[in-house]
Design an enzyme around this catalytic site. Sequence first.
Site, PDB file in Angstrom:
ATOM      1  N   TRP A 296       1.037  -1.328  -0.059  1.00 40.51           N
ATOM      2  CA  TRP A 296       0.045  -0.103  -0.110  1.00 40.51           C
ATOM      3  C   TRP A 296       0.845   1.233   0.078  1.00 40.51           C
ATOM      4  O   TRP A 296       0.411   2.362  -0.742  1.00 40.51           O
ATOM      5  CB  TRP A 296      -0.837   0.076   1.104  1.00 40.51           C
TER       6      TRP A 296
ATOM      7  N   ASP B 187      -0.932   6.844   6.655  1.00 40.31           N
ATOM      8  CA  ASP B 187      -1.972   5.802   6.276  1.00 40.31           C
ATOM      9  C   ASP B 187      -2.155   4.885   7.294  1.00 40.31           C
ATOM     10  O   ASP B 187      -1.314   4.262   7.605  1.00 40.31           O
ATOM     11  CB  ASP B 187      -1.693   5.163   5.153  1.00 40.31           C
TER      12      ASP B 187
ATOM     13  N   LYS C 285     -11.106  -1.892   7.857  1.00 40.80           N
ATOM     14  CA  LYS C 285     -10.012  -2.763   8.239  1.00 40.80           C
ATOM     15  C   LYS C 285     -10.395  -2.693   9.839  1.00 40.80           C
ATOM     16  O   LYS C 285     -10.133  -3.770  10.432  1.00 40.80           O
ATOM     17  CB  LYS C 285      -8.544  -2.054   8.081  1.00 40.80           C
TER      18      LYS C 285
END
Length: 355
Positions: free
Chosen positions: A103, A170, A194
């Site tokens: 990511w 993030d 998540k």
Amino acid sequence: MSKKHNFSAGPCILPQEVFQKSAEAILDFNGSGLSLLEISHRSKDFVAVMDEARAIVKRLMNLGDDYEVLYLGGGASLQFAMVPFNLMKLEGGKAAYLNTGTWSAGAIKEAKKIGTVDVVGSSKEENYSFIPKDYQVGNEYDYFHCTSNNTIYGTQMREFPNVDTLLVCDMSSDIFSRVIDFSQFDIIYAGAQKNMGPAGTTLVVVKKEILGKTGRDIPSMLDYSLHIAKESMYNTPPVFPVYASLLTLQHLENNGGIAAAEVRNEAKAKLLYGEIDRSPLFETFCTVEEDRSLMNVSFKLLDESKKEEFDNAWKAAGISGLNGHRSLGGYRASMYNALPIESVQVLVDVMQNLK
């Protein structure tokens, strides 16, 4: 229906209370005779939801009015572009990135389309098996971007660097899971699916004073300032995911907040990592113990001849979502806030019975 032990990496397990209240709201929201799915986002009832969903984030993070909270669409991946559009200067803009997994690599790729990117630290050559630490970030950069937790590889930043520029993180896969000084960050973003709600909305927390300084003409849908001015309703917001996220955060707040969640998460991680370290049959992909994730335990079976037996055993025990990411293989136990330690014990029991 038999109880499933949900170790899915995302969309992930949520508290049963959230499912129940969400289901009730879908049928009849606040006694209005209308479903949450069909009410106007401008209605008094939903405006109250959005206001509280934004306010509870600042309460949990202990942040003041110098920060704004947004719920946006597009997933965390859209933030890969929104961050540089809003922070990287048009003339001579440059940002520093830490590459710790898939990511963060995606964030780097998007930022390079907008300006100059320096990767100041990376564990890519070692298959992202640790968190780089020997790097410096000077004031020549418009911002520094990092990813706090890496779901695929099972690594996590336990500490964050002091940098001479803006700090962007993030936190998609570990937000609200541990006590952090959130005020050290200028932008925090996280996909909800998540650890705080269903897929469909992304949380963005931004320090207001950092905006509007790039010299860019930012596309409206990518402009944080415009979304702030419209209180997360510049366009129709993802109504149901915002409501479910609010319920999840209320559940967290009512059960001891982030500090209590951290205690529970550390206990779950200690239990599972303890069995992996004890057993000669298993090994983590993370090679540095201090970098092990509390949220995602990625591990492998060292004796492939036992794979069928192990797979059959954990499935028979009612365990779901244990397969590793397709890019890495092995297994991945995602232990987000709502996963009870009893589910971890079921997995550990299966591992112990494998001879």
